[in-house]
Design a protein around this motif. Structure first.
Motif, PDB file in Angstrom:
ATOM      1  N   HIS A  65     -54.783 -29.351 -64.881  1.00  0.00           N
ATOM      2  CA  HIS A  65     -53.670 -29.312 -65.305  1.00  0.00           C
ATOM      3  C   HIS A  65     -52.794 -28.115 -64.623  1.00  0.00           C
ATOM      4  CE1 HIS A  65     -53.908 -31.897 -68.712  1.00  0.00           C
ATOM      5  NE2 HIS A  65     -55.067 -31.667 -68.875  1.00  0.00           N
ATOM      6  N   PRO A  66     -51.743 -28.435 -63.843  1.00  0.00           N
ATOM      7  CA  PRO A  66     -51.271 -27.529 -62.984  1.00  0.00           C
ATOM      8  C   PRO A  66     -50.396 -26.639 -63.931  1.00  0.00           C
ATOM      9  CG  PRO A  66     -50.583 -29.685 -62.042  1.00  0.00           C
ATOM     10  CD  PRO A  66     -51.404 -29.687 -63.520  1.00  0.00           C
ATOM     11  N   GLU A  67     -50.018 -26.788 -65.302  1.00  0.00           N
ATOM     12  CA  GLU A  67     -49.256 -26.225 -66.118  1.00  0.00           C
ATOM     13  C   GLU A  67     -49.908 -24.904 -66.535  1.00  0.00           C
ATOM     14  OE1 GLU A  67     -48.219 -30.407 -66.141  1.00  0.00           O
ATOM     15  OE2 GLU A  67     -49.924 -29.269 -66.821  1.00  0.00           O
ATOM     16  N   HIS A  68     -51.331 -25.140 -66.638  1.00  0.00           N
ATOM     17  CA  HIS A  68     -52.181 -23.945 -67.095  1.00  0.00           C
ATOM     18  C   HIS A  68     -52.344 -22.932 -66.070  1.00  0.00           C
ATOM     19  CE1 HIS A  68     -56.017 -22.268 -68.305  1.00  0.00           C
ATOM     20  NE2 HIS A  68     -56.512 -22.119 -66.941  1.00  0.00           N
ATOM     21  N   TRP A  69     -52.414 -23.356 -64.762  1.00  0.00           N
ATOM     22  CA  TRP A  69     -52.417 -22.489 -63.678  1.00  0.00           C
ATOM     23  C   TRP A  69     -51.037 -21.567 -63.606  1.00  0.00           C
ATOM     24  CZ3 TRP A  69     -56.982 -20.760 -63.130  1.00  0.00           C
ATOM     25  CH2 TRP A  69     -57.926 -21.819 -63.226  1.00  0.00           C
ATOM     26  N   GLN A  70     -49.839 -22.439 -63.866  1.00  0.00           N
ATOM     27  CA  GLN A  70     -48.609 -22.091 -63.530  1.00  0.00           C
ATOM     28  C   GLN A  70     -48.264 -20.900 -64.863  1.00  0.00           C
ATOM     29  OE1 GLN A  70     -46.549 -25.663 -63.693  1.00  0.00           O
ATOM     30  NE2 GLN A  70     -46.493 -26.015 -61.597  1.00  0.00           N
ATOM     31  N   HIS A  71     -48.805 -21.220 -65.861  1.00  0.00           N
ATOM     32  CA  HIS A  71     -48.640 -20.320 -67.140  1.00  0.00           C
ATOM     33  C   HIS A  71     -49.538 -18.854 -66.740  1.00  0.00           C
ATOM     34  CE1 HIS A  71     -48.477 -18.923 -71.341  1.00  0.00           C
ATOM     35  NE2 HIS A  71     -49.898 -18.539 -71.069  1.00  0.00           N
TER      36      HIS A  71
END
Length: 64
Positions: free
Chosen positions: A9-15
């Motif tokens: 999940h790219p969102e996890h790393w972006q967060h």
């Protein structure tokens, strides 16, 4: 969903990157430099997660 699905999940790393950048605003120079490097790695991991997610979707489409 497995315990490791968040890795895709790219969102996890972006967060995580965003939180790290926020922390970098509140520390000294040396710590800021280190945190900015960590944030860059999170950004790289987000890009890789997006690639892996896309590859997984292609493989799943081929199965059906």
């Amino acid at each position: 969903m497995t315990d490791h699905d968040f890795l895709l999940h790219p969102e996890h790393w972006q967060h995580r990157m965003q939180k790290t950048l926020e922390r970098a605003d509140n520390v000294g120079t040396k710590a800021r430099e280190r945190l900015l490097k960590v944030a860059q790695e999170y950004e790289r991991m987000a890009a890789r997660a997006a690639e892996l997610r896309a590859a997984r979707e292609v493989l799943n489409e081929r199965r059906y």
